[in-house]
Enzyme design. Structure first.
Site, PDB file in Angstrom:
ATOM      1  N   GLU A 243       0.814  -1.210   0.000  1.00 13.43           N
ATOM      2  CA  GLU A 243       0.000   0.000   0.000  1.00 13.43           C
ATOM      3  C   GLU A 243       0.852   1.267   0.000  1.00 13.43           C
ATOM      4  O   GLU A 243       0.439   2.299  -0.539  1.00 13.43           O
ATOM      5  CB  GLU A 243      -0.950  -0.006   1.202  1.00 13.43           C
ATOM      6  CG  GLU A 243      -1.914   1.166   1.267  1.00 13.43           C
ATOM      7  CD  GLU A 243      -2.854   1.263   0.073  1.00 13.43           C
ATOM      8  OE1 GLU A 243      -3.333   2.378  -0.197  1.00 13.43           O
ATOM      9  OE2 GLU A 243      -3.099   0.230  -0.598  1.00 13.43           O
TER      10      GLU A 243
ATOM     11  N   HIS B 126       3.642   1.804  -1.719  1.00 14.93           N
ATOM     12  CA  HIS B 126       3.922   2.106  -3.126  1.00 14.93           C
ATOM     13  C   HIS B 126       2.701   2.717  -3.804  1.00 14.93           C
ATOM     14  O   HIS B 126       2.805   3.689  -4.560  1.00 14.93           O
ATOM     15  CB  HIS B 126       4.305   0.829  -3.889  1.00 14.93           C
ATOM     16  CG  HIS B 126       5.579   0.192  -3.462  1.00 14.93           C
ATOM     17  ND1 HIS B 126       5.624  -1.002  -2.779  1.00 14.93           N
ATOM     18  CD2 HIS B 126       6.871   0.569  -3.631  1.00 14.93           C
ATOM     19  CE1 HIS B 126       6.881  -1.340  -2.557  1.00 14.93           C
ATOM     20  NE2 HIS B 126       7.661  -0.401  -3.054  1.00 14.93           N
TER      21      HIS B 126
ATOM     22  N   GLY C  15       9.065   7.795  -0.817  1.00 17.41           N
ATOM     23  CA  GLY C  15       8.539   7.595   0.524  1.00 17.41           C
ATOM     24  C   GLY C  15       9.500   8.080   1.595  1.00 17.41           C
ATOM     25  O   GLY C  15      10.725   7.985   1.447  1.00 17.41           O
ATOM     26  N   GLU C  16       8.945   8.585   2.689  1.00 19.50           N
ATOM     27  CA  GLU C  16       9.768   9.095   3.782  1.00 19.50           C
ATOM     28  C   GLU C  16      10.284   7.991   4.708  1.00 19.50           C
ATOM     29  O   GLU C  16      11.086   8.276   5.595  1.00 19.50           O
ATOM     30  CB  GLU C  16       8.988  10.146   4.576  1.00 19.50           C
ATOM     31  CG  GLU C  16       8.744  11.409   3.764  1.00 19.50           C
ATOM     32  CD  GLU C  16       7.933  12.457   4.493  1.00 19.50           C
ATOM     33  OE1 GLU C  16       7.516  12.201   5.644  1.00 19.50           O
ATOM     34  OE2 GLU C  16       7.696  13.531   3.904  1.00 19.50           O
ATOM     35  N   LYS C  17       9.852   6.745   4.501  1.00 23.91           N
ATOM     36  CA  LYS C  17      10.452   5.661   5.290  1.00 23.91           C
ATOM     37  C   LYS C  17      11.952   5.586   5.009  1.00 23.91           C
ATOM     38  O   LYS C  17      12.761   5.391   5.917  1.00 23.91           O
ATOM     39  CB  LYS C  17       9.787   4.314   4.987  1.00 23.91           C
ATOM     40  CG  LYS C  17      10.375   3.169   5.824  1.00 23.91           C
ATOM     41  CD  LYS C  17       9.636   1.864   5.610  1.00 23.91           C
ATOM     42  CE  LYS C  17       9.979   1.243   4.281  1.00 23.91           C
ATOM     43  NZ  LYS C  17      11.378   0.699   4.258  1.00 23.91           N
TER      44      LYS C  17
ATOM     45  N   SER D 125       6.903  -2.378   4.173  1.00 26.15           N
ATOM     46  CA  SER D 125       8.140  -2.664   3.466  1.00 26.15           C
ATOM     47  C   SER D 125       7.989  -3.982   2.730  1.00 26.15           C
ATOM     48  O   SER D 125       7.353  -4.913   3.245  1.00 26.15           O
ATOM     49  CB  SER D 125       9.313  -2.759   4.450  1.00 26.15           C
ATOM     50  OG  SER D 125      10.468  -3.300   3.828  1.00 26.15           O
ATOM     51  N   SER D 126       8.577  -4.069   1.548  1.00 25.94           N
ATOM     52  CA  SER D 126       8.562  -5.342   0.827  1.00 25.94           C
ATOM     53  C   SER D 126       9.274  -6.423   1.627  1.00 25.94           C
ATOM     54  O   SER D 126       8.948  -7.607   1.511  1.00 25.94           O
ATOM     55  CB  SER D 126       9.227  -5.176  -0.547  1.00 25.94           C
ATOM     56  OG  SER D 126       8.522  -4.230  -1.334  1.00 25.94           O
TER      57      SER D 126
END
EC number: 6.3.2.1
Length: 283
Positions: free
Chosen positions: A35, A37, A147-149, A185-186
């Site tokens: 989600e 992505h 993404g900010e992760k 995360s994948s």
């Protein structure tokens, strides 16, 4: 949704769009969509006329003992999901298309890449910067979303775009979390049912740090001591890093006089997970 596999075809499509006055939005990915992505794709959908998502597991950003061979892949599912959220083109090159025989050019961003992930994964940011600048030249976007992760990666891309005078707007998107608060995360796929609760220490440590700051704590050492105690509470968890950094420069923060990035990386078993938040002291 159109699927493009070659650099020349993607560049031709981008040129056609630009001649027609279309604004191009871009989301670079390594696939195996979650989600997080899809939220990036939805965000850029609102910023552009035409949207491109790339799916490319970039070998240049993996070290020799990392998970390139086992990195999760599901191209058919990725293409279906990308189409459902309104992506116009999926750019899906093979490794030989991006790095043909004789390839020898790499992009290196210094300083902001030195700490954190750059220290424990020395080839990572060189590989990221190289593939992203190549993708920018191929897709020719007006705007790209990250993404900010991967906060240090976002800072690195912004620095590269500024330093190389690339006319591209870089947008960040807040971390998207699972219902149990684990950052999406994948690599979450690698976690066993027994390891999942251990992985939740990341988000709990961030919450504890935010609570400390809300109560007036400004001493970085005090905050990090509590964070590390929460992370390193037994079980198969090993801390890679837990640090406070300036959100713009990635320089180390001792006393928090303004917003500070709390960046975490741990191994749960053999799975490396990262998470972060911005701590904002009250004025």
């Amino acid at each position: 949704m159109r699927i493009i596999e070659t650099v020349s075809e993607m560049q031709q499509q981008a040129d056609d769009w630009r001649r027609a006055g279309k604004r191009i939005g871009f989301v670079p990915t390594m696939g195996y969509f979650h989600e997080g992505h899809l939220m990036l794709m939805r965000k850029v959908r609102g910023e552009a006329d035409m949207v491109v998502a790339s799916i490319f597991v970039n070998p240049a950003q993996f070290g020799p003992n990392e998970d390139l061979a086992t990195y999760p892949r599901d191209l058919d599912r990725d293409l279906r999901l990308a189409g459902e959220v309104g992506v116009d083109v999926a750019f899906v090159p093979q490794v030989g298309e991006m790095y043909p025989d004789g390839y020898q050019t790499y992009v290196e961003v210094t300083k902001v890449t030195a700490p954190l992930c750059g220290r424990s994964r020395p080839l990572f940011f060189r590989g990221v910067a190289t593939v992203v600048v190549k993708l920018f030249h191929i897709v020719k976007p007006h705007v790209a979303v990250f993404g900010e992760k991967d906060y240090q990666q976002l800072v690195t891309i912004r620095r590269m775009v500024k330093d190389l005078n690339l006319d591209i707007e870089i947008l960040g998107h807040p971390i998207v979390r699972e219902p149990d608060d684990l950052a999406m995360s994948s690599r979450n796929k690698y976690l066993t049912p027994e390891q999942r609760p251990l992985a939740l220490r990341l988000s709990r440590a961030l919450k504890a740090a935010r609570a400390r700051v809300a109560l007036g704590e400004r001493n970085g050492s005090v905050i990090l001591k509590e964070v590390k105690e929460l992370l390193d509470a037994g079980g198969e968890v090993r801390i890679d890093y837990a640090e406070l950094r300036d959100p713009a420069t990635m320089e180390e923060v001792g006393s928090m006089d303004g917003p500070s990035l709390l960046a975490l990386a741990v191994f749960v078993g053999t799975t490396r997970l990262i998470d972060n938040c911005i701590l904002r002291p009250a004025a």
